[in-house]
Design an enzyme around this catalytic site. Structure first.
Site, PDB file in Angstrom:
ATOM      1  N   CYS A   1      45.990  54.245  23.362  1.00 43.18           N
ATOM      2  CA  CYS A   1      45.764  54.771  22.065  1.00 43.18           C
ATOM      3  C   CYS A   1      46.073  53.121  20.723  1.00 43.18           C
ATOM      4  O   CYS A   1      47.437  52.907  20.745  1.00 43.18           O
ATOM      5  CB  CYS A   1      46.922  55.757  21.949  1.00 43.18           C
ATOM      6  N   GLU A   2      45.532  53.533  19.639  1.00 43.92           N
ATOM      7  CA  GLU A   2      45.543  52.965  18.722  1.00 43.92           C
ATOM      8  C   GLU A   2      46.720  53.407  17.227  1.00 43.92           C
ATOM      9  O   GLU A   2      47.143  51.691  16.675  1.00 43.92           O
ATOM     10  CB  GLU A   2      43.897  52.612  17.957  1.00 43.92           C
ATOM     11  N   HIS A   3      47.437  54.170  18.090  1.00 46.12           N
ATOM     12  CA  HIS A   3      48.366  54.798  17.417  1.00 46.12           C
ATOM     13  C   HIS A   3      49.335  53.959  17.932  1.00 46.12           C
ATOM     14  O   HIS A   3      50.389  53.133  17.150  1.00 46.12           O
ATOM     15  CB  HIS A   3      48.416  56.222  16.888  1.00 46.12           C
ATOM     16  N   HIS A   4      50.187  53.559  19.235  1.00 43.66           N
ATOM     17  CA  HIS A   4      51.419  53.461  19.469  1.00 43.66           C
ATOM     18  C   HIS A   4      51.000  52.297  20.929  1.00 43.66           C
ATOM     19  O   HIS A   4      51.797  52.238  20.851  1.00 43.66           O
ATOM     20  CB  HIS A   4      52.103  54.449  20.369  1.00 43.66           C
TER      21      HIS A   4
ATOM     22  N   GLN B   1      40.761  59.396  21.283  1.00 41.16           N
ATOM     23  CA  GLN B   1      39.344  58.871  22.614  1.00 41.16           C
ATOM     24  C   GLN B   1      37.712  59.968  21.796  1.00 41.16           C
ATOM     25  O   GLN B   1      37.081  59.978  21.875  1.00 41.16           O
ATOM     26  CB  GLN B   1      39.856  60.791  23.462  1.00 41.16           C
TER      27      GLN B   1
ATOM     28  N   HIS C   1      47.397  61.264  27.194  1.00 38.95           N
ATOM     29  CA  HIS C   1      48.022  60.749  26.413  1.00 38.95           C
ATOM     30  C   HIS C   1      49.360  59.887  27.007  1.00 38.95           C
ATOM     31  O   HIS C   1      50.220  61.114  26.773  1.00 38.95           O
ATOM     32  CB  HIS C   1      47.616  60.588  25.342  1.00 38.95           C
TER      33      HIS C   1
ATOM     34  N   CYS D   1      51.370  58.361  24.756  1.00 41.38           N
ATOM     35  CA  CYS D   1      52.146  59.026  23.120  1.00 41.38           C
ATOM     36  C   CYS D   1      52.444  59.880  23.418  1.00 41.38           C
ATOM     37  O   CYS D   1      53.447  60.780  22.667  1.00 41.38           O
ATOM     38  CB  CYS D   1      51.325  58.451  22.237  1.00 41.38           C
TER      39      CYS D   1
END
Length: 202
Positions: A93-96, A134, A162, A164
């Site tokens: 995941c690019e956020h976490h 995703q 996920h 996260c």
């Protein structure tokens, strides 16, 4: 999508940090987490992490369309759907920067021949081995198939869990996210979407 935007190239304006800088960053994170990066168990961790990242994010070194560079035209007039389902993948995941993983299902209607089945699995890996969402990954697979093969239609569905969401925050382990995107015949004809979904679930 421009080919140069699909991968990090040698003349990209971004400057890639050195291996030494990457390892120093890992040591900083270990110290920030509250541990001693110089203790025996962690002394070699920065180099291991950097090596692992080289594998986990190898997708930046490839253009998805290049994976589909060979088409087999002698297929005895086959024009029906080709479906490769249950392709396992792992991404981040690019956020976490936490993992998400699951299965991708990719179908297309050939126009001028078919591509090797293993190439479709490799295409999924190219986009999975990047910092991702995703939703973006689903769209990238469809776009690459359309650009490289000019098929009559493409359908992609991804199902993933996920970390996260499972390990932190709401902490709901086991929940899965489903994304899909259609083009061509699949987009224009709901019956083709239903057929794709039936074949995936079957």
């Amino acid at each position: 999508m421009d080919a140069m935007a699909d991968k990090i190239s040698a003349d990209d304006e971004r400057v890639r940090p050195s291996r030494e800088q990457a390892e120093a960053a890992v040591r900083t994170l270990i110290a920030w987490a509250g541990d001693d990066p110089t203790r025996e168990g962690l002394a070699d961790t920065p180099s291991r992490v950097v090596r692992a990242y080289g594998e986990l994010f190898a997708g930046y070194e490839s253009d998805g369309r290049d994976v589909l560079d060979r088409v087999f035209e002698e297929v005895a007039g086959y024009e029906d759907m080709v479906l490769v389902k249950d392709i396992p993948f792992h991404s981040h995941c690019e956020h976490h920067m936490l993992p998400f993983f699951g299965n991708a299902h990719v179908a297309y209607y050939p126009r001028n021949g078919v591509v090797g089945l293993s190439k479709i699995a490799r295409l999924v890996d190219v986009y999975a081995r990047r910092l991702q969402t995703q939703e973006t990954m689903t769209s990238q697979i469809v776009t690459a198939m359309q650009d490289a093969l000019d098929p009559r239609g493409v359908a992609v569905m991804i199902e993933a869990e996920h970390m996260c969401m499972s390990m932190r925050g709401i902490a709901k382990a086991g929940s899965r996210t489903v994304t899909s995107r259609f083009s061509g015949m699949f987009l224009d004809n709901p019956a083709e979407q239903a057929r794709f979904l039936t074949m995936v679930r079957g």
